[in-house]
Design an enzyme around this catalytic site. Structure first.
Site, short mmCIF file in Angstrom:
data_model
loop_
_atom_site.label_atom_id
_atom_site.label_comp_id
_atom_site.label_asym_id
_atom_site.label_seq_id
_atom_site.Cartn_x
_atom_site.Cartn_y
_atom_site.Cartn_z
N ASP A 1 0.59 -7.50 4.71
CA ASP A 1 0.64 -7.96 3.33
C ASP A 1 1.18 -9.37 3.17
O ASP A 1 2.12 -9.75 3.87
CB ASP A 1 1.49 -6.98 2.50
CG ASP A 1 0.72 -5.71 2.25
OD1 ASP A 1 1.19 -4.62 2.60
OD2 ASP A 1 -0.42 -5.83 1.75
N GLU B 1 -6.41 2.29 -5.39
CA GLU B 1 -5.64 2.30 -4.14
C GLU B 1 -4.17 2.21 -4.56
O GLU B 1 -3.77 1.21 -5.18
CB GLU B 1 -5.97 1.04 -3.33
CG GLU B 1 -6.74 1.18 -2.09
CD GLU B 1 -6.94 -0.19 -1.44
OE1 GLU B 1 -5.96 -0.93 -1.19
OE2 GLU B 1 -8.11 -0.53 -1.23
O1 LIG Z 1 -4.26 -8.37 -2.33
P1 LIG Z 1 -5.70 -8.76 -2.09
O2 LIG Z 1 -5.83 -10.14 -1.43
O3 LIG Z 1 -6.55 -8.60 -3.34
O4 LIG Z 1 -6.29 -7.71 -1.01
C1 LIG Z 1 -6.49 -6.29 -1.33
C2 LIG Z 1 -5.29 -5.60 -0.80
O5 LIG Z 1 -4.20 -5.95 -1.64
C3 LIG Z 1 -5.26 -4.07 -0.68
O6 LIG Z 1 -6.49 -3.51 -0.32
C4 LIG Z 1 -4.18 -3.85 0.34
C5 LIG Z 1 -2.85 -3.87 0.04
N1 LIG Z 1 -2.14 -3.84 1.21
C6 LIG Z 1 -3.01 -3.83 2.26
C7 LIG Z 1 -2.78 -3.88 3.63
C8 LIG Z 1 -3.88 -3.90 4.49
C9 LIG Z 1 -5.18 -3.88 3.96
C10 LIG Z 1 -5.43 -3.84 2.56
C11 LIG Z 1 -4.31 -3.86 1.75
#
Ligand SMILES: O=P(O)(O)OC[C@@H](O)[C@@H](O)c1c[nH]c2ccccc12
Length: 266
Positions: free
Chosen positions: A60, A49
């Protein structure tokens, strides 16, 4: 068929689940992104991603907000992002998902943006602020070009799960905890129950991925055991990138990835 769909089919045949890594393009610079991608591929990550920075990343947490700010300060623009994707594509065929906010696409026009992204090598999109109600133009633009990965949360109703999963392709993103990315809250029972509930509602028609707060092999193991088809790790990677000297970034990312990927092999 997109690389994302091919990947899930390939993993199913191998009795494996997917490890998806989120990183912010251009954080802390382009060279670091290339080294990180090499480390992810070497470590066995299945899908990447790739975040495109946005000025107001409402979903975020602080780790990704900081990465977004730095990437913007370094001058990450769409044209640079697409040329970075092309560079990555020269090295690997790993499925790539563009993670950003709807504003970025809306400005250029969904159809124009998505065909440019597809040409560069993007296979799918995650737009956390794209609601199903406003997604008609986006879905039309992505049809037969790229997968549209929508988000649901542990309190999404069954009818809404079905509605959102019908519009989704590639996989369905179940947000593990309420709140923003990056918060390590431990594994909640309501999340494990939600995985089972979503899998039941979607009847295996679309893989279910879980993300938010996943940061250790133990977390991955528990979510895979609970039935997740994919686990997404983001902030933990950004923290590792932040504290690792660029010279050994590739190997550090590779070994962290190996430790996570191991838990997705049934
Ligand atoms: O950072 P984490 O807690 O590991 O979560 C995944 C996330 O970073 C990634 O999927 C993502 C980055 N920005 C986002 C905004 C909304 C949903 C998902 C995301």
């Amino acid at each position: 068929m997109t690389r994302i769909k091919e990947k899930f089919a390939e993993l199913k045949a191998k009795k494996e689940k997917a490890l998806i890594a989120y990183i912010m393009a251009g954080f802390p610079n382009e060279k670091a992104t290339i080294s990180t991608v090499r480390g992810l591929v070497k470590g066995g990550a299945d899908i990447i991603e790739l975040g495109f920075p946005f000025s107001d990343p409402l979903a975020d947490g602080p780790v990704i907000q900081n990465a977004s700010t730095i990437s913007l300060e370094k001058g990450t623009k769409i044209a640079k992002f697409f040329s970075l994707v092309k560079k990555i594509r020269k090295e690997t065929d790993i499925p790539l998902i563009l993670m950003t906010y709807t504003n970025i696409l809306y400005h250029k026009g969904y159809a124009k943006f998505i065909s440019e992204a597809k040409k560069a090598g993007i296979d799918g999109f995650i737009l956390p602020d794209m609601s199903i109600e406003e997604s008609k133009e986006y879905l039309q633009a992505a049809k037969n070009k790229a997968d549209t990965i929508f988000l649901i949360s542990p309190n999404t109703s069954n009818t809404r799960i079905q509605k959102i999963s019908k519009a989704s392709s590639g996989f369905l993103y179940l947000v593990a905890v309420f709140g923003t990315t990056g918060v390590k809250t431990g594994i909640k029972k309501y999340t494990l129950d939600a995985i089972k509930q979503v899998k039941k509602q979607t009847k295996g028609k679309i893989p279910v991925g879980i993300g938010f707060g996943v940061s250790t092999p133990e977390d991955v193991k528990k979510y895979i055991k609970a039935g997740a088809d994919a686990v997404i790790v983001g902030s933990a990677y950004l923290k590792l990138i932040e504290k690792t000297p660029q010279t050994n970034l590739e190997s550090k990312i590779a070994s962290f990835t190996k430790s996570l990927k191991k838990q997705t092999i049934l």
